[in-house]
Scaffold this motif. Structure first.
Motif, mmCIF file in Angstrom:
data_model
loop_
_atom_site.group_PDB
_atom_site.id
_atom_site.type_symbol
_atom_site.label_atom_id
_atom_site.label_comp_id
_atom_site.label_asym_id
_atom_site.label_seq_id
_atom_site.Cartn_x
_atom_site.Cartn_y
_atom_site.Cartn_z
ATOM 1 N N ASP A 1 0.836 -1.188 0.000
ATOM 2 C CA ASP A 1 0.000 0.000 0.000
ATOM 3 C C ASP A 1 0.877 1.245 0.000
ATOM 4 O OD1 ASP A 1 -2.586 1.323 2.189
ATOM 5 O OD2 ASP A 1 -1.988 1.775 0.137
ATOM 6 N N LEU A 2 0.676 2.029 -1.030
ATOM 7 C CA LEU A 2 1.584 3.150 -1.191
ATOM 8 C C LEU A 2 0.925 4.469 -0.850
ATOM 9 C CD1 LEU A 2 2.620 1.735 -4.612
ATOM 10 C CD2 LEU A 2 3.911 1.527 -2.513
ATOM 11 N N GLY A 3 -0.312 4.399 -0.390
ATOM 12 C CA GLY A 3 -1.075 5.629 -0.193
ATOM 13 C C GLY A 3 -0.453 6.580 0.800
ATOM 14 N N LYS A 4 0.414 6.042 1.676
ATOM 15 C CA LYS A 4 0.942 6.937 2.697
ATOM 16 C C LYS A 4 2.214 7.645 2.258
ATOM 17 C CE LYS A 4 -1.143 4.298 6.416
ATOM 18 N NZ LYS A 4 -1.549 3.178 5.565
ATOM 19 N N ILE A 5 2.788 7.227 1.157
ATOM 20 C CA ILE A 5 4.032 7.862 0.720
ATOM 21 C C ILE A 5 3.690 9.200 0.080
ATOM 22 C CG2 ILE A 5 6.058 7.600 -0.745
ATOM 23 C CD1 ILE A 5 5.656 4.610 -0.557
ATOM 24 N N ARG A 6 4.374 10.258 0.475
ATOM 25 C CA ARG A 6 4.020 11.597 0.019
ATOM 26 C C ARG A 6 4.163 11.722 -1.478
ATOM 27 N NH1 ARG A 6 6.457 16.561 1.523
ATOM 28 N NH2 ARG A 6 5.125 17.162 -0.193
ATOM 29 N N LEU A 7 5.235 11.182 -2.008
ATOM 30 C CA LEU A 7 5.447 11.293 -3.447
ATOM 31 C C LEU A 7 4.292 10.640 -4.201
ATOM 32 C CD1 LEU A 7 7.193 12.134 -5.779
ATOM 33 C CD2 LEU A 7 8.468 9.998 -5.564
ATOM 34 N N THR A 8 3.843 9.494 -3.683
ATOM 35 C CA THR A 8 2.741 8.793 -4.325
ATOM 36 C C THR A 8 1.487 9.646 -4.335
ATOM 37 O OG1 THR A 8 3.688 6.837 -3.311
ATOM 38 C CG2 THR A 8 1.565 6.583 -4.386
ATOM 39 N N GLN A 9 1.212 10.264 -3.181
ATOM 40 C CA GLN A 9 0.019 11.114 -3.112
ATOM 41 C C GLN A 9 0.138 12.247 -4.098
ATOM 42 O OE1 GLN A 9 0.192 12.161 0.996
ATOM 43 N NE2 GLN A 9 -1.053 10.422 1.653
ATOM 44 N N GLN A 10 1.334 12.820 -4.186
ATOM 45 C CA GLN A 10 1.550 13.946 -5.093
ATOM 46 C C GLN A 10 1.302 13.535 -6.537
ATOM 47 O OE1 GLN A 10 2.552 17.172 -4.111
ATOM 48 N NE2 GLN A 10 1.850 17.500 -6.207
ATOM 49 N N VAL A 11 1.885 12.398 -6.905
ATOM 50 C CA VAL A 11 1.745 11.933 -8.284
ATOM 51 C C VAL A 11 0.280 11.637 -8.592
ATOM 52 C CG1 VAL A 11 2.270 10.028 -9.842
ATOM 53 C CG2 VAL A 11 4.079 11.038 -8.487
ATOM 54 N N THR A 12 -0.402 10.984 -7.635
ATOM 55 C CA THR A 12 -1.813 10.677 -7.867
ATOM 56 C C THR A 12 -2.619 11.944 -8.071
ATOM 57 O OG1 THR A 12 -1.451 8.840 -6.350
ATOM 58 C CG2 THR A 12 -3.709 9.257 -7.028
ATOM 59 N N GLU A 13 -2.293 12.967 -7.257
ATOM 60 C CA GLU A 13 -3.013 14.237 -7.418
ATOM 61 C C GLU A 13 -2.726 14.864 -8.773
ATOM 62 O OE1 GLU A 13 -2.791 15.570 -2.826
ATOM 63 O OE2 GLU A 13 -2.099 17.043 -4.318
ATOM 64 N N LEU B 1 2.009 3.714 -10.929
ATOM 65 C CA LEU B 1 3.015 4.096 -9.942
ATOM 66 C C LEU B 1 4.316 3.337 -10.173
ATOM 67 C CD1 LEU B 1 0.648 4.253 -6.872
ATOM 68 C CD2 LEU B 1 1.640 6.153 -8.123
ATOM 69 N N GLN B 2 4.186 2.090 -10.571
ATOM 70 C CA GLN B 2 5.395 1.307 -10.867
ATOM 71 C C GLN B 2 6.160 1.926 -12.030
ATOM 72 O OE1 GLN B 2 2.567 -0.035 -9.991
ATOM 73 N NE2 GLN B 2 3.172 -1.316 -8.269
ATOM 74 N N ALA B 3 5.399 2.419 -13.022
ATOM 75 C CA ALA B 3 6.056 3.025 -14.174
ATOM 76 C C ALA B 3 6.747 4.325 -13.768
ATOM 77 C CB ALA B 3 5.034 3.295 -15.282
ATOM 78 N N HIS B 4 6.057 5.082 -12.923
ATOM 79 C CA HIS B 4 6.648 6.329 -12.446
ATOM 80 C C HIS B 4 7.933 6.046 -11.676
ATOM 81 C CE1 HIS B 4 7.012 10.120 -10.145
ATOM 82 N NE2 HIS B 4 6.327 10.645 -11.150
ATOM 83 N N ALA B 5 7.889 5.005 -10.878
ATOM 84 C CA ALA B 5 9.072 4.619 -10.094
ATOM 85 C C ALA B 5 10.197 4.184 -11.022
ATOM 86 C CB ALA B 5 8.707 3.494 -9.136
ATOM 87 N N VAL C 1 16.832 4.500 -4.372
ATOM 88 C CA VAL C 1 16.229 5.724 -4.910
ATOM 89 C C VAL C 1 14.818 5.866 -4.342
ATOM 90 C CG1 VAL C 1 15.597 4.428 -6.979
ATOM 91 C CG2 VAL C 1 15.596 6.907 -7.046
ATOM 92 N N GLU C 2 14.465 7.093 -4.011
ATOM 93 C CA GLU C 2 13.135 7.360 -3.457
ATOM 94 C C GLU C 2 12.133 7.460 -4.592
ATOM 95 O OE1 GLU C 2 13.982 6.973 0.322
ATOM 96 O OE2 GLU C 2 11.991 7.567 -0.390
ATOM 97 N N THR C 3 11.150 6.595 -4.559
ATOM 98 C CA THR C 3 10.175 6.613 -5.644
ATOM 99 C C THR C 3 8.772 6.518 -5.065
ATOM 100 O OG1 THR C 3 10.004 4.223 -5.828
ATOM 101 C CG2 THR C 3 11.757 5.298 -7.096
ATOM 102 N N THR C 4 7.805 6.455 -5.977
ATOM 103 C CA THR C 4 6.418 6.292 -5.549
ATOM 104 C C THR C 4 6.188 4.943 -4.895
ATOM 105 O OG1 THR C 4 5.951 5.535 -7.774
ATOM 106 C CG2 THR C 4 5.404 7.810 -7.283
ATOM 107 N N LEU C 5 7.163 4.056 -4.963
ATOM 108 C CA LEU C 5 7.000 2.751 -4.329
ATOM 109 C C LEU C 5 7.741 2.700 -2.997
ATOM 110 C CD1 LEU C 5 7.646 0.450 -7.419
ATOM 111 C CD2 LEU C 5 5.454 1.206 -6.523
#
Lengths: 373, 304, 397
Positions: free
Chosen positions: A276-288, A302-306, A335-339
């Motif tokens: 569950d990636l919903g709590k990662i800030r980068l993930t939230q940002q990308v989703t927005e 998200l995997q592709a973004h990562a 590396v810090e990613t959406t994952l």
């Protein structure tokens, strides 16, 4: 007249020129996947995610002093189209490829990329041999492969669901059948009795015969390998016929449509999927950011973004697009990613983006925080 | 009832449900073939369009808050109307100009039309799976009987049988039916006797398409979702059923559909669901080897 | 004029009605949303009425002005022009030089086009010349591909060895298919062959232990010249020349066959089975030979395909493939070699070069197929019966 015999060659020549490429001073990265056809819902979000990431990168100055250009090609998850798409990307002089989406298409395209010595990172191709074979040292993926997923499912079935009997169903597709067979094998290893392994034809008019067969067998668990459309159909019919077994599937079903279309029938359905990636800030940002464009991350966005982030990070760290240097960076750097924080192991598989088990509770996928031993 | 017997009955009903849908769509193929000698490859897509139209109107009516039975009936009617319209238009555009053309030209035209219609629906609606309102939810449970048969299956089977009976009546006892049979038997002679061939042909297409639409709405309700590809598999299966029963014969289409449905269900229920399609085709090949015109097909004596 | 306008408007209205639910409405009952979109409907109305108007206008013109449709001219004219020595030589030179000057992508497309030319020629024997409607041709293609995949993996047989072997295997399968269908008339034959094609594909998909199931076979060996190592670019070019050679071979064999006794008996079979039998043609043998020879080419090309892609799975061998190959044969003109070549080039290159149209690509493709058939049902090149013109004697008789 000499003109007429030249008509055909001229037409062909025109066609050739019209698809010719105009050289530009950009850093080209290819994105390949299903942009049309049945599996387009799995291929379009990754493309959108990469384009989003590239545009944001360009706004910040690009990569190695150049603007990044994304070249997207469609393979409809078909091997022959995948080879054409791969050839197109190689001819377009991309420095790396994010893709493909389906394992079959990836298998077909890899030899072309390997010969062109291009690094390839797939956000969704989960067939184990792609990395475990060792045949493609420049292939990476930001999603754990099916063998790992099967282990998680089997452990969960045995330890948490405490099942003694199971029925394994698949959709006769490359991903679905592959995962289902792996799960069946893992279950056998754990002494769970696999009563039957059956395939359904996606798009068939009616599944009642198989459903009745399953009901007759009275399994504790039904493990389904495939995508959400068939999964919803099967579980809906099963519940209507009062089959009380627990249902579990892989990441192919974890899509909002599964919840919307399945409604009350998918309550309690289990699914293994990346954490569950919903709590990662980068993930939230990308989703927005995607939502602002009317786009969703989908299953593999998200995997592709990562994958893109990891690639860009590696290129920056190596200050070059040399494939071997990129590979070295990918395998040595976190590396810090959406994952989350990830890196890659010597075979090319991602480290740090493990699987979790979810359950549908109150029309939502809830992370059960199941820990592998 | 012993367990093996109840299972048998269950599988039988599975096959019957499947078979009735195949029969419904096979009718469209067989009627068109009987009249024009043409395999209407675009028929599967007409089925699919019927499903989508049904979906759109069912959604509309459910948002408007109509009672379930009204939604069902109205959506079904809408699907029939539009499928009929599409069937009519396809005939006018892709087949009518080719009436005097070599045999294979309309076939290729049909294939092209099928591709066109699929893409059209993808563009007009979406390539995704779309949820279909479940209208069989509110049907009463069948109690003890419910072990064998789902209420939705009962609805499907009875609807199809009623439709078949109605069609049979139409063909055998009405003027239109007579005209259809006449055109099928000998078009020129029928025209000489005053039958308007174009009208009858159009009627046939409209009728076949409307039947397909009925099947589409029934199955889509049962399945809960549709997408642009559903016409393909059903199309091939239904066409197989039509040939199995003897193409050109209405009774044959119905019988062929049932035989095919039952074969598949029994193969899935007793052998393996993996090979159910293979069995279906093998049965077809076997039947045609021993009865080259299909089960109820008339053996055409070709006169020189 | 006024009635013309009225009629066109009516047609426009009809199409607007037709597309009303699918184009005009967007609804999601789960979200309870409903959207009416009048503008696309208006667009449909406008486009179709204009089209209908233009169409009626052109057809109402006197016959001579319809020249557009007769653009291809009398049959023999086109065929003569296209197969004249200078054209062929220029074409030959172009084909030989192409892979050396274009990118791998373009070469790849041409390889695909050439593959379909050979497939089209193979099916041409069965459908175009002999008139046997085979809807399951892709089965032989699959057999060829999987033979190479399996034989090279299990028994380590090389490409050149398997090439003829697979062809023969496919031919045998063709005979096997032919035997039960000997008695079947036209369209029954079609459905059985369709069923056959599907059976093969389903077996390939489900018999996982042998065929690898839906995951297919990967890592298939590419063809090589013994003793020579080729890099990737050269591999591609080698593949191109290989399929080019196969295409020439197929054209030559087809040409010779059509002018042979066997070819003429096929033509007779196509035109009228009973009359042919009455003339002493052995129907069984003739039909079986047609199936076998047609299947042979598919098998051979299958091997090539497997080697080129180095990965095969059942998804490449669906009914859709058979449909495309059949379309190539019919579009080209039943039996005409030149027609088949042109049609293959058209049907394969068109979707590739239409890529810029993105989503509308396949829509236009389908429409083009329908239009081609409506305007030219006999195919691009009508297959003329062999014509022998007695040369005029010069000088006084």
């Amino acid at each position: 007249m000499f003109v007429r015999p030249l008509v055909l060659p001229l037409v062909l020549g025109f066609c050739w020129f019209s698809t010719g490429l105009f050289a530009a001073d950009t850093l080209k990265i290819g994105v390949a996947g299903a942009l049309s056809g049945d599996l387009a819902p799995y291929g379009i979000p990754p493309k959108n995610a990469v384009i989003l990431a590239a545009e944001q990168l360009n706004q910040q100055g690009g990569l190695l002093g150049q603007q990044v250009e994304i070249i997207a090609v469609d393979d409809a998850c078909k091997p022959e189209m995948a080879t054409n798409a791969a050839n197109k990307l190689v001819a377009s002089e991309v420095v790396a490829v994010i893709g493909h989406i389906c394992s079959g298409a990836t298998k077909a395209a890899l030899p072309i990329y390997a010969a062109a010595h291009l690094p390839v990172i797939s956000p969704s191709a989960t067939s184990p041999e792609l990395t475990l074979d060792g045949a493609y040292p420049l292939f990476f993926r930001t999603i754990p492969h099916d063998a790992a997923q099967a282990v998680v499912q089997a452990d969960f079935i045995k330890d948490v669901l405490k099942a003694k009997t199971a029925v394994v169903v698949h959709d006769k597709g490359d991903y679905g059948k592959g995962l289902a067979l792996l799960v069946a094998e893992e279950l056998k290893k754990r002494h769970v009795k696999v009563l039957m392994v059956e395939g359904v034809t996606p798009g068939a008019v009616d599944y009642s015969a198989l459903i009745r067969k399953i009901r007759r067998a009275k399994p504790d668990v039904v493990a389904y390998g495939g995508y959400h459309p068939e999964a919803t159909k099967i579980v809906t019919q099963a519940r209507k016929r009062r089959i009380h077994a627990s249902f579990i599937s892989g990441d192919g079903i974890k899509d909002p449509s599964f919840l919307k279309i399945g409604r009350q029938y998918v309550e309690g359905y289990y699914a293994t999927s990346p954490r569950d990636l919903g709590k990662i800030r980068l993930t939230q940002q990308v989703t927005e950011d995607l939502a602002k464009r009317n786009q969703r991350p989908g299953n593999f966005g998200l995997q592709a973004h990562a994958a893109f982030s990891a690639l860009v990070n590696a290129i920056k760290a190596a200050q070059s697009t040399d494939p071997d240097k990129i590979k070295q960076q990918l395998q040595s750097q976190q590396v810090e990613t959406t994952l989350g924080s990830i890196t890659f192991d010597p075979m090319g598989d991602v480290v740090g983006a493990g699987f979790s088990v979810y359950q549908v509770q109150n029309h939502e996928f809830v992370d059960l925080h199941f820990q592998l031993k | 009832m012993p367990e093996w017997a109840s299972y048998l009955v269950e599988i039988f009903f599975s096959g019957l449900t499947r078979g009735s849908i195949y029969a419904l769509i096979a009718l469209g193929y067989t009627m068109v073939y009987g009249i024009l000698g043409l395999i209407n490859f675009a028929h599967g897509e007409v089925y699919m369009i019927g499903a989508f139209v049904g979906l759109i109107f069912a959604s509309l009516f459910s948002i408007m808050g109509l009672p379930i039975w009204a939604i069902f009936v109205l959506a079904m009617l809408a699907a029939m109307v539009w499928s009929g319209a599409y069937g009519y238009t396809i005939e006018q555009v892709a087949y009518k100009p080719l009436r005097k053309a070599p045999r294979l030209a309309p076939l290729i035209s049909a294939i092209g039309m099928s591709i066109f219609l699929r893409e059209y629906v993808i563009l007009a609606q979406s390539a995704d799976f779309r949820a279909f309102p479940a209208m069989f939810e509110s049907l009463p449970d069948l109690g003890d009987f419910g072990d064998f048969l789902q209420p939705s299956e009962l609805v499907i089977i009875t609807t199809v049988f009623v439709v078949l009976a109605g069609l049979f009546y139409l063909i055998k006892f009405t003027k239109t039916g007579r005209a259809m049979r006449a055109i099928a038997q000998d078009r020129e002679m029928a025209m000489l006797l005053g039958v308007d061939a174009d009208k009858v042909i159009s009627m046939t297409f409209i009728l076949g398409s409307a039947l397909a639409a009925i099947g589409a709405v029934l199955i889509s309700t049962q399945m809960g979702q549709i997408n642009y590809n559903i016409g393909f598999i059903v199309g091939i299966k239904a066409f197989t059923a039509a040939v199995l029963g003897g193409i050109g014969s209405i009774g044959g289409a119905a019988l062929g559909g049932l035989v095919l449905g039952l074969t598949e269900a029994f193969a899935a229920g007793y052998l393996s669901s993996d090979y159910e399609d293979v069995f279906a085709f093998m049965v077809l090949v076997l039947i045609l080897i021993f009865k080259p015109s299909g089960l109820l097909g008339k053996h055409h004596v070709e006169k020189v | 004029m006024k009635t013309l306008w009225l009629r066109s408007a009516m047609i426009g209205l009809w199409f607007a009605f037709l597309t009303l639910p699918l184009v005009g409405f967007r609804t999601d009952f789960l979200e309870k949303t409903f959207e009416f979109r009048p503008w696309p409907l208006l667009g449909v109305f406008a486009v179709t009425s204009l089209f209908a108007f233009g169409w009626s206008f052109i057809s109402s013109r006197p016959a001579e002005e319809k020249g557009l449709f007769e653009a291809f001219g009398p049959v023999s004219g086109v065929q003569q022009r296209l197969t004249s020595k200078p054209t062929l030589l220029v074409l030959l030179a172009l084909m030989l030089v192409l892979p050396l000057v274009t990118s791998g992508y373009q070469t790849g497309i041409l390889i695909t086009a050439l593959t379909y030319i050979v497939l089209g020629l193979g099916l041409n024997i069965v459908v175009g010349v002999a008139g046997l409607l085979d809807l399951g041709y892709v089965a032989f293609y699959a057999v060829g591909a999987y033979s190479y995949g399996l034989l090279s993996q299990q028994f380590d047989l090389g490409f050149w060895v398997v090439l003829p072997v697979a062809g023969v295997l496919a031919a045998l399968l063709g005979i096997l298919l032919g035997i039960p269908v000997l008695r079947l008339r036209g369209d029954y034959l079609a459905i059985v062959t369709l069923g056959f094609g599907e059976i093969i594909r389903l077996v390939l998909e489900n018999w996982g232990e042998v065929t690898g199931g839906p995951s297919g076979i990967s890592g298939i060996e590419k063809p090589s010249i013994p003793g020579v190592t080729l890099d990737f670019q050269q591999q591609n070019q080698f593949l191109y020349y290989l399929i080019l050679g196969l295409a020439f071979l197929a054209i030559w064999v087809n040409h010779r066959l059509q002018n042979s006794r066997l070819g003429r008996s096929w033509l007779a079979l196509r035109e009228d089975e009973i009359a042919a039998e009455a003339m002493g043609i052995n129907l069984t043998q003739t039909k079986l030979k047609a199936f076998a020879l047609g299947a042979f080419w598919a098998g051979v090309v299958g091997v090539f395909f497997a080697a080129k892609s180095s990965f095969i799975n059942p998804a490449s061998f669906t009914f859709h493939e058979s449909a495309i190959i059949l379309s190539i044969v019919v579009l080209g003109g039943m039996g005409s070699i030149v027609g088949v070549v042109i049609a293959a080039v058209l049907l394969i290159l068109l979707p590739e070069y239409l890529r810029f149209l993105q989503e509308y690509r396949m829509l236009i493709f389908g429409a083009v197929m329908v239009l081609m058939m409506v305007f030219r049902p006999e195919g691009l090149i009508k297959n003329p019966r062999p014509l022998y013109r007695i040369p005029k004697k010069d000088g006084p008789s």
